[in-house]
Design a protein around this motif. Structure first.
Motif, PDB file in Angstrom:
ATOM      1  N   UNK A  86     -11.090  39.765 -13.317  1.00  0.00           N
ATOM      2  CA  UNK A  86      -9.654  39.921 -13.149  1.00  0.00           C
ATOM      3  C   UNK A  86      -9.142  39.516 -11.791  1.00  0.00           C
ATOM      4  N   UNK A  87      -9.969  38.846 -10.995  1.00  0.00           N
ATOM      5  CA  UNK A  87      -9.542  38.367  -9.678  1.00  0.00           C
ATOM      6  C   UNK A  87      -9.006  36.950  -9.873  1.00  0.00           C
ATOM      7  N   UNK A  88      -7.690  36.818  -9.883  1.00  0.00           N
ATOM      8  CA  UNK A  88      -7.079  35.541 -10.250  1.00  0.00           C
ATOM      9  C   UNK A  88      -6.423  34.819  -9.077  1.00  0.00           C
ATOM     10  N   UNK A  89      -6.790  35.180  -7.864  1.00  0.00           N
ATOM     11  CA  UNK A  89      -6.185  34.580  -6.677  1.00  0.00           C
ATOM     12  C   UNK A  89      -6.725  33.162  -6.455  1.00  0.00           C
ATOM     13  N   UNK A  90      -5.961  32.321  -5.741  1.00  0.00           N
ATOM     14  CA  UNK A  90      -6.430  30.953  -5.466  1.00  0.00           C
ATOM     15  C   UNK A  90      -7.755  30.952  -4.713  1.00  0.00           C
ATOM     16  N   UNK A  91      -8.583  29.978  -5.029  1.00  0.00           N
ATOM     17  CA  UNK A  91      -9.884  29.823  -4.384  1.00  0.00           C
ATOM     18  C   UNK A  91      -9.984  28.434  -3.763  1.00  0.00           C
ATOM     19  N   UNK A  92     -10.442  28.394  -2.535  1.00  0.00           N
ATOM     20  CA  UNK A  92     -10.790  27.123  -1.895  1.00  0.00           C
ATOM     21  C   UNK A  92     -12.306  27.097  -1.747  1.00  0.00           C
ATOM     22  N   UNK A  93     -12.924  26.135  -2.397  1.00  0.00           N
ATOM     23  CA  UNK A  93     -14.379  26.031  -2.390  1.00  0.00           C
ATOM     24  C   UNK A  93     -14.832  25.257  -1.162  1.00  0.00           C
ATOM     25  N   UNK A  94     -15.708  25.867  -0.373  1.00  0.00           N
ATOM     26  CA  UNK A  94     -16.208  25.220   0.828  1.00  0.00           C
ATOM     27  C   UNK A  94     -17.128  24.058   0.505  1.00  0.00           C
ATOM     28  N   UNK A  95     -16.862  22.910   1.121  1.00  0.00           N
ATOM     29  CA  UNK A  95     -17.623  21.688   0.884  1.00  0.00           C
ATOM     30  C   UNK A  95     -18.102  21.135   2.227  1.00  0.00           C
ATOM     31  N   UNK A  96     -19.389  20.861   2.378  1.00  0.00           N
ATOM     32  CA  UNK A  96     -19.846  20.216   3.617  1.00  0.00           C
ATOM     33  C   UNK A  96     -19.364  18.774   3.652  1.00  0.00           C
ATOM     34  N   UNK A  97     -18.674  18.403   4.713  1.00  0.00           N
ATOM     35  CA  UNK A  97     -18.270  17.014   4.859  1.00  0.00           C
ATOM     36  C   UNK A  97     -19.483  16.136   5.090  1.00  0.00           C
ATOM     37  N   UNK A  98     -19.338  14.817   4.923  1.00  0.00           N
ATOM     38  CA  UNK A  98     -20.476  13.918   5.103  1.00  0.00           C
ATOM     39  C   UNK A  98     -21.064  14.047   6.498  1.00  0.00           C
ATOM     40  N   UNK A  99     -22.390  14.102   6.547  1.00  0.00           N
ATOM     41  CA  UNK A  99     -23.086  14.272   7.830  1.00  0.00           C
ATOM     42  C   UNK A  99     -24.532  13.856   7.646  1.00  0.00           C
ATOM     43  N   UNK A 100     -25.251  13.764   8.750  1.00  0.00           N
ATOM     44  CA  UNK A 100     -26.677  13.506   8.672  1.00  0.00           C
ATOM     45  C   UNK A 100     -27.364  14.611   7.895  1.00  0.00           C
ATOM     46  N   UNK A 101     -28.385  14.246   7.132  1.00  0.00           N
ATOM     47  CA  UNK A 101     -29.073  15.235   6.299  1.00  0.00           C
ATOM     48  C   UNK A 101     -29.669  16.348   7.156  1.00  0.00           C
ATOM     49  N   UNK A 102     -30.245  15.995   8.291  1.00  0.00           N
ATOM     50  CA  UNK A 102     -30.822  17.011   9.167  1.00  0.00           C
ATOM     51  C   UNK A 102     -29.747  17.961   9.694  1.00  0.00           C
ATOM     52  N   UNK A 103     -28.548  17.424   9.975  1.00  0.00           N
ATOM     53  CA  UNK A 103     -27.437  18.266  10.433  1.00  0.00           C
ATOM     54  C   UNK A 103     -27.029  19.245   9.344  1.00  0.00           C
ATOM     55  N   UNK A 104     -26.916  18.770   8.106  1.00  0.00           N
ATOM     56  CA  UNK A 104     -26.565  19.639   6.989  1.00  0.00           C
ATOM     57  C   UNK A 104     -27.608  20.742   6.818  1.00  0.00           C
ATOM     58  N   UNK A 105     -28.864  20.384   6.924  1.00  0.00           N
ATOM     59  CA  UNK A 105     -29.936  21.364   6.774  1.00  0.00           C
ATOM     60  C   UNK A 105     -29.853  22.427   7.871  1.00  0.00           C
ATOM     61  N   UNK A 106     -29.519  22.001   9.088  1.00  0.00           N
ATOM     62  CA  UNK A 106     -29.431  22.957  10.193  1.00  0.00           C
ATOM     63  C   UNK A 106     -28.276  23.940   9.985  1.00  0.00           C
ATOM     64  N   UNK A 107     -27.106  23.430   9.580  1.00  0.00           N
ATOM     65  CA  UNK A 107     -25.981  24.318   9.324  1.00  0.00           C
ATOM     66  C   UNK A 107     -26.277  25.264   8.175  1.00  0.00           C
ATOM     67  N   UNK A 108     -26.948  24.761   7.143  1.00  0.00           N
ATOM     68  CA  UNK A 108     -27.296  25.614   6.010  1.00  0.00           C
ATOM     69  C   UNK A 108     -28.186  26.762   6.460  1.00  0.00           C
ATOM     70  N   UNK A 109     -29.172  26.468   7.300  1.00  0.00           N
ATOM     71  CA  UNK A 109     -30.086  27.504   7.776  1.00  0.00           C
ATOM     72  C   UNK A 109     -29.359  28.522   8.649  1.00  0.00           C
ATOM     73  N   UNK A 110     -28.475  28.049   9.515  1.00  0.00           N
ATOM     74  CA  UNK A 110     -27.731  28.948  10.401  1.00  0.00           C
ATOM     75  C   UNK A 110     -26.847  29.911   9.618  1.00  0.00           C
ATOM     76  N   UNK A 111     -26.305  29.434   8.501  1.00  0.00           N
ATOM     77  CA  UNK A 111     -25.362  30.246   7.727  1.00  0.00           C
ATOM     78  C   UNK A 111     -26.018  30.984   6.572  1.00  0.00           C
TER      79      UNK A 111
END
Length: 288
Positions: free
Chosen positions: A191-216
């Motif tokens: 019953x939670x019908x509020x707007x949702x913004x889905x977080x998307x990683x912008x294009x980046x180096x694969x190693x950079x994406x992996x590092x941010x994923x680990x940090x978060x």
């Protein structure tokens, strides 16, 4: 006329961006290529003080966008600090929306232990804030069980609504569209019908994406990466969210409610805006 529209052509139109205070010059450089009125979220980084965040919000407003400054509960020293910041943000930058998080410190610097405690002060509605953003975690949270995550989210949204404001759910960036779709379905079934913004990683180096994923604390298993279009054996090169956005958009139905995208430009703001432009161009209908 024949249509070859890509699935993501609709949800990508009203995208928003995460932009820190230090990245305002980069945002300024690409501002003419971003839809006026777009939401720009300003994270609460420990190396940036309130004056820097307010200056960033003012710049975002001058550029013609909607600033949404973050407030990190455990990093706010007092009710007076919270009240002063929100009032200044409204008066000096025309801020109408804020995003509340608990924050990383295990021990609060002041009286606020979590984002709910910020909402309950009444500061936001008294200051004229209309929208309060809260976090969603489709791929899990390192400190909360699934049951606790749903309970906390429901209570925060209810509290915001009771205070006459509109809740906005912004998810942590994700890599598995199927998990996000399942989470959205469960959200609406509750019953939670509020707007949702889905977080998307912008294009980046694969190693950079992996590092941010680990940090978060985002899962980084091989199957998840492969669904995103990345091989863990190839940590060089750049990856964009094409596969993720395609799969998410293709799976969305009316039952998932109002959903749009929120980009975390890990590879740079210009790179994210360029990717969006290219993706949108490929999604447009063509004629023969």
């Amino acid at each position: 006329m024949s249509f070859t529209a890509r699935p993501g052509s609709s949800i990508i139109d009203a995208y928003s961006l995460e932009v820190s205070a230090k990245d305002i010059p980069a945002l300024t450089a690409v501002a003419p290529r971003i839809l006026p009125g777009s939401m720009v979220s300003i994270p609460y980084l420990p190396r940036e003080d309130n004056d820097a965040r307010l200056t960033a919000a003012q710049a975002v407003r001058r550029l013609g966008f909607e600033p949404m400054p973050h407030l990190s509960a455990r990093r706010i020293s007092s009710l007076a600090e919270l009240d002063a910041f929100v009032k200044r943000a409204v008066a000096e930058a025309g801020v109408e929306r804020c995003f509340v998080i608990a924050g990383d410190p295990s021990t609060p610097m002041g009286p606020f232990s979590d984002s709910s405690s910020l909402i309950e002060t009444g500061v936001f509605e008294r200051s004229g804030i209309k929208v309060v953003g809260v976090g969603g975690h489709p791929e899990g949270h390192p400190a909360m069980s699934a049951a606790d995550r749903w309970d906390v989210l429901e209570r925060k949204c209810d509290s915001i609504g009771r205070r006459g404001m509109t809740p906005l759910i912004v998810t942590q960036f994700a890599f598995d569209a199927d998990i996000v779709l399942t989470w959205l379905k469960a959200l609406r079934e509750r019953g939670i019908d509020h707007p949702v913004r889905v977080g998307v990683p912008g294009p980046a180096g694969v190693a950079v994406l992996a590092r941010y994923a680990a940090l978060c604390g985002v899962s980084a298993c091989a199957s998840m990466w492969s669904k995103y279009g990345i091989s863990l054996g190839k940590l060089f090169g750049t990856a964009g969210p094409d596969v993720f956005v395609d799969r998410l958009a293709a799976g969305l139905t009316e039952a998932h409610g109002k959903v749009s995208l929120h980009f975390f430009p890990f590879g740079g703001i210009a790179q994210s805006v360029k990717w969006i432009e290219q993706y949108r161009a490929r999604a447009e209908p063509t004629t023969r």
